[in-house]
Write a protein that holds these residues in place. Structure first.
Motif, PDB file in Angstrom:
ATOM      1  N   ALA A   7     -23.070  -0.921  -3.034  1.00 21.11           N
ATOM      2  CA  ALA A   7     -22.311  -1.611  -1.992  1.00 21.11           C
ATOM      3  C   ALA A   7     -20.843  -1.194  -2.069  1.00 21.11           C
ATOM      4  CB  ALA A   7     -22.440  -3.116  -2.170  1.00 21.11           C
ATOM      5  N   PRO A   8     -20.246  -0.818  -0.946  1.00 18.65           N
ATOM      6  CA  PRO A   8     -18.840  -0.410  -0.984  1.00 18.65           C
ATOM      7  C   PRO A   8     -17.943  -1.590  -1.339  1.00 18.65           C
ATOM      8  CG  PRO A   8     -19.602  -0.590   1.287  1.00 18.65           C
ATOM      9  CD  PRO A   8     -20.809  -0.755   0.416  1.00 18.65           C
ATOM     10  N   PRO A   9     -16.833  -1.330  -2.048  1.00 13.00           N
ATOM     11  CA  PRO A   9     -15.935  -2.422  -2.417  1.00 13.00           C
ATOM     12  C   PRO A   9     -15.250  -3.008  -1.194  1.00 13.00           C
ATOM     13  CG  PRO A   9     -14.964  -0.304  -2.980  1.00 13.00           C
ATOM     14  CD  PRO A   9     -16.368  -0.027  -2.554  1.00 13.00           C
ATOM     15  N   ALA A  10     -14.833  -4.249  -1.324  1.00 10.02           N
ATOM     16  CA  ALA A  10     -14.095  -4.904  -0.249  1.00 10.02           C
ATOM     17  C   ALA A  10     -12.742  -4.229  -0.055  1.00 10.02           C
ATOM     18  CB  ALA A  10     -13.900  -6.377  -0.576  1.00 10.02           C
ATOM     19  N   ILE A  11     -12.222  -4.291   1.154  1.00 14.03           N
ATOM     20  CA  ILE A  11     -10.902  -3.724   1.440  1.00 14.03           C
ATOM     21  C   ILE A  11      -9.842  -4.763   1.079  1.00 14.03           C
ATOM     22  CG2 ILE A  11      -9.362  -2.863   3.243  1.00 14.03           C
ATOM     23  CD1 ILE A  11     -11.838  -1.946   4.771  1.00 14.03           C
ATOM     24  N   PRO A  12      -8.945  -4.460   0.128  1.00 13.18           N
ATOM     25  CA  PRO A  12      -7.875  -5.404  -0.191  1.00 13.18           C
ATOM     26  C   PRO A  12      -6.988  -5.618   1.026  1.00 13.18           C
ATOM     27  CG  PRO A  12      -8.062  -3.702  -1.879  1.00 13.18           C
ATOM     28  CD  PRO A  12      -8.884  -3.251  -0.721  1.00 13.18           C
ATOM     29  N   SER A  13      -6.452  -6.832   1.160  1.00 16.59           N
ATOM     30  CA  SER A  13      -5.581  -7.119   2.289  1.00 16.59           C
ATOM     31  C   SER A  13      -4.582  -8.198   1.920  1.00 16.59           C
ATOM     32  CB  SER A  13      -6.404  -7.566   3.504  1.00 16.59           C
ATOM     33  OG  SER A  13      -7.074  -8.787   3.244  1.00 16.59           O
ATOM     34  N   VAL A  14      -3.527  -8.296   2.736  1.00 21.08           N
ATOM     35  CA  VAL A  14      -2.480  -9.299   2.559  1.00 21.08           C
ATOM     36  C   VAL A  14      -2.382 -10.102   3.851  1.00 21.08           C
ATOM     37  CG1 VAL A  14      -0.037  -9.702   2.080  1.00 21.08           C
ATOM     38  CG2 VAL A  14      -1.214  -7.777   0.993  1.00 21.08           C
ATOM     39  N   PRO A  15      -2.353 -11.422   3.772  1.00 20.12           N
ATOM     40  CA  PRO A  15      -2.189 -12.217   4.998  1.00 20.12           C
ATOM     41  C   PRO A  15      -0.876 -11.887   5.702  1.00 20.12           C
ATOM     42  CG  PRO A  15      -2.895 -13.609   3.183  1.00 20.12           C
ATOM     43  CD  PRO A  15      -2.546 -12.277   2.583  1.00 20.12           C
ATOM     44  N   VAL A  16      -0.917 -11.925   7.026  1.00 24.45           N
ATOM     45  CA  VAL A  16       0.268 -11.701   7.845  1.00 24.45           C
ATOM     46  C   VAL A  16       0.726 -13.047   8.397  1.00 24.45           C
ATOM     47  CG1 VAL A  16       1.168 -10.599   9.936  1.00 24.45           C
ATOM     48  CG2 VAL A  16      -0.419  -9.354   8.436  1.00 24.45           C
ATOM     49  N   ALA A  17       2.008 -13.331   8.249  1.00 20.40           N
ATOM     50  CA  ALA A  17       2.548 -14.575   8.787  1.00 20.40           C
ATOM     51  C   ALA A  17       2.306 -14.620  10.291  1.00 20.40           C
ATOM     52  CB  ALA A  17       4.045 -14.669   8.489  1.00 20.40           C
ATOM     53  N   GLY A  18       1.726 -15.705  10.760  1.00 20.61           N
ATOM     54  CA  GLY A  18       1.404 -15.828  12.169  1.00 20.61           C
ATOM     55  C   GLY A  18      -0.034 -15.509  12.492  1.00 20.61           C
ATOM     56  N   GLY A  19      -0.775 -14.961  11.492  1.00 25.05           N
ATOM     57  CA  GLY A  19      -2.194 -14.703  11.709  1.00 25.05           C
ATOM     58  C   GLY A  19      -2.601 -13.276  11.456  1.00 25.05           C
ATOM     59  N   GLY A  20      -3.811 -13.097  10.995  1.00 22.18           N
ATOM     60  CA  GLY A  20      -4.348 -11.766  10.732  1.00 22.18           C
ATOM     61  C   GLY A  20      -4.128 -11.337   9.297  1.00 22.18           C
ATOM     62  N   ARG A  25      -4.053   0.204   1.754  1.00 32.10           N
ATOM     63  CA  ARG A  25      -4.595   1.497   1.357  1.00 32.10           C
ATOM     64  C   ARG A  25      -4.092   1.910  -0.026  1.00 32.10           C
ATOM     65  NH1 ARG A  25      -2.086   6.633   2.099  1.00 32.10           N
ATOM     66  NH2 ARG A  25      -3.553   8.390   2.077  1.00 32.10           N
ATOM     67  N   ARG A  26      -2.797   2.010  -0.185  1.00 35.56           N
ATOM     68  CA  ARG A  26      -2.176   2.401  -1.449  1.00 35.56           C
ATOM     69  C   ARG A  26      -0.952   1.529  -1.704  1.00 35.56           C
ATOM     70  NH1 ARG A  26      -1.882   9.072  -1.145  1.00 35.56           N
ATOM     71  NH2 ARG A  26      -4.146   9.456  -1.075  1.00 35.56           N
ATOM     72  N   ILE A  27      -0.585   1.402  -2.991  1.00 32.58           N
ATOM     73  CA  ILE A  27       0.641   0.705  -3.370  1.00 32.58           C
ATOM     74  C   ILE A  27       1.519   1.675  -4.158  1.00 32.58           C
ATOM     75  CG2 ILE A  27       1.662  -1.216  -4.638  1.00 32.58           C
ATOM     76  CD1 ILE A  27      -0.964  -2.708  -4.338  1.00 32.58           C
ATOM     77  N   TYR A  28       2.699   1.959  -3.607  1.00 34.41           N
ATOM     78  CA  TYR A  28       3.702   2.781  -4.281  1.00 34.41           C
ATOM     79  C   TYR A  28       4.832   1.876  -4.758  1.00 34.41           C
ATOM     80  CZ  TYR A  28       1.391   6.560  -1.671  1.00 34.41           C
ATOM     81  OH  TYR A  28       0.476   7.434  -1.150  1.00 34.41           O
ATOM     82  N   ALA A  57      -4.771  -0.856  -5.058  1.00 32.61           N
ATOM     83  CA  ALA A  57      -4.693  -1.856  -3.995  1.00 32.61           C
ATOM     84  C   ALA A  57      -5.347  -3.167  -4.408  1.00 32.61           C
ATOM     85  CB  ALA A  57      -5.348  -1.315  -2.726  1.00 32.61           C
ATOM     86  N   ASP A  58      -6.378  -3.100  -5.237  1.00 34.98           N
ATOM     87  CA  ASP A  58      -7.054  -4.339  -5.621  1.00 34.98           C
ATOM     88  C   ASP A  58      -6.349  -5.067  -6.766  1.00 34.98           C
ATOM     89  OD1 ASP A  58      -7.789  -2.735  -7.747  1.00 34.98           O
ATOM     90  OD2 ASP A  58      -9.944  -2.874  -7.391  1.00 34.98           O
ATOM     91  N   ASP A 194      -0.234   1.348   3.721  1.00 32.37           N
ATOM     92  CA  ASP A 194       0.483   1.561   2.470  1.00 32.37           C
ATOM     93  C   ASP A 194       1.533   0.468   2.262  1.00 32.37           C
ATOM     94  OD1 ASP A 194      -0.972   3.856   1.976  1.00 32.37           O
ATOM     95  OD2 ASP A 194       0.599   5.222   2.690  1.00 32.37           O
ATOM     96  N   LEU A 195       1.723   0.076   1.013  1.00 29.55           N
ATOM     97  CA  LEU A 195       2.795  -0.832   0.624  1.00 29.55           C
ATOM     98  C   LEU A 195       3.757  -0.101  -0.299  1.00 29.55           C
ATOM     99  CD1 LEU A 195       0.880  -4.134  -0.278  1.00 29.55           C
ATOM    100  CD2 LEU A 195       1.951  -3.533   1.901  1.00 29.55           C
ATOM    101  N   ILE A 196       5.040  -0.407  -0.171  1.00 23.93           N
ATOM    102  CA  ILE A 196       6.047   0.146  -1.068  1.00 23.93           C
ATOM    103  C   ILE A 196       6.809  -1.008  -1.706  1.00 23.93           C
ATOM    104  CG2 ILE A 196       8.047   1.658  -1.327  1.00 23.93           C
ATOM    105  CD1 ILE A 196       7.201   3.057   1.272  1.00 23.93           C
ATOM    106  N   PHE A 197       6.677  -1.156  -3.025  1.00 25.25           N
ATOM    107  CA  PHE A 197       7.500  -2.087  -3.789  1.00 25.25           C
ATOM    108  C   PHE A 197       8.817  -1.363  -4.088  1.00 25.25           C
ATOM    109  CE2 PHE A 197       3.634  -4.327  -4.042  1.00 25.25           C
ATOM    110  CZ  PHE A 197       3.776  -5.532  -4.733  1.00 25.25           C
ATOM    111  N   THR A 198       9.942  -1.968  -3.722  1.00 17.08           N
ATOM    112  CA  THR A 198      11.205  -1.226  -3.658  1.00 17.08           C
ATOM    113  C   THR A 198      12.137  -1.437  -4.843  1.00 17.08           C
ATOM    114  OG1 THR A 198      12.207  -2.968  -2.313  1.00 17.08           O
ATOM    115  CG2 THR A 198      11.150  -1.136  -1.142  1.00 17.08           C
ATOM    116  N   GLY A 199      11.635  -1.950  -5.951  1.00 11.51           N
ATOM    117  CA  GLY A 199      12.475  -2.094  -7.132  1.00 11.51           C
ATOM    118  C   GLY A 199      12.978  -3.516  -7.309  1.00 11.51           C
TER     119      GLY A 199
END
Length: 228
Positions: A7-20, A25-28, A57-58, A194-199
């Motif tokens: 079974a393929p792994p679940a797609i990681p996700s982050v809630p969006v304020a306001g819905g959705g 994909r990747r975290i840099y 991502a997970d 993609d997400l970028i953590f900026t320091g």
């Protein structure tokens, strides 16, 4: 459709304020992007080409969920960071065009096995396992840029059990968001998701089981988790 053998792994996700939800994909992550943090880590904060590391991502912890204290460390550190969510594909992006690729922003915490990182640095080895372990990336809801614009200044802070630990201003980034996006896009093709953590600003320190971490970024939002 592919005929997967498991079974393929679940797609990681982050809630969006306001819905959705924002699929990830990747975290840099950018290292040492605030002068005072660079100094507290024993480095010269002069502007040199940025360096990046990744988290899976997970590794995300969302919705204020608890964060398990990881194995193989006795020195787990918090690092509050502005997180950029990429919404448009790009490679070799010009600084002037970089913000056109941003979907939104969030507050996040880069958790670090500092003792493991110190050993890896001393032995000139990669420090992936000091940064890229399970549950190492708590993050708050993503707020669309269409709603808040593109924050370039404002307080960024983290409190542990209600007591201030980190306090800075995102205007102090050595590599601001447009510059960071442009530089990273010369190394990889940035993609939607993609997400970028900026320091992180100065004040990183150890946390223990039971500690409540509360991070805030003015105009962006919050991130909360308890270490268990």
């Amino acid at each position: 459709m592919p005929d997967f053998v498991i079974a393929p792994p679940a797609i990681p996700s982050v809630p969006v304020a306001g819905g959705g939800d924002f699929p990830v994909r990747r975290i840099y992550c950018i290292g040492r992007n605030y002068p005072e943090h660079a100094r507290e880590m024993g480095h010269d904060p002069e502007r040199e080409p940025p360096f990046f590391f990744s988290k899976p991502a997970d590794a995300l912890v969302t919705g204020g969920a608890e964060t398990p204290y990881p194995p193989a460390t006795s020195d787990l550190h918090h690092e509050i960071e502005l997180v950029v969510a990429i919404g448009g594909e790009g490679a070799g992006i010009a600084v002037a065009d970089a913000l056109d690729h941003v979907f939104g922003y969030a507050a996040g915490i880069d958790l670090t096995r500092r003792d493991m990182q110190a050993v890896a640095k001393k032995q000139a080895r990669p420090w992936d396992m000091a940064k890229a372990f399970d549950h190492s990336a708590p993050v708050g809801d993503i707020v669309p840029a269409a709603r808040i614009g593109h924050p370039a200044k404002g307080p960024i802070a983290l409190a542990v059990n209600g007591k201030d630990r980190q306090l800075g201003d995102i205007v102090d980034m050595i590599w601001p968001v447009p510059d960071a996006i442009a530089y990273l896009s010369t190394l990889v093709t940035l993609m939607p998701g993609d997400l970028i953590f900026t320091g992180t600003p100065a004040g990183v320190a150890a946390v223990e089981r039971g500690d409540l971490l509360q991070g805030t970024i003015a105009g962006v939002g919050t991130v909360t988790t308890r270490i268990v």
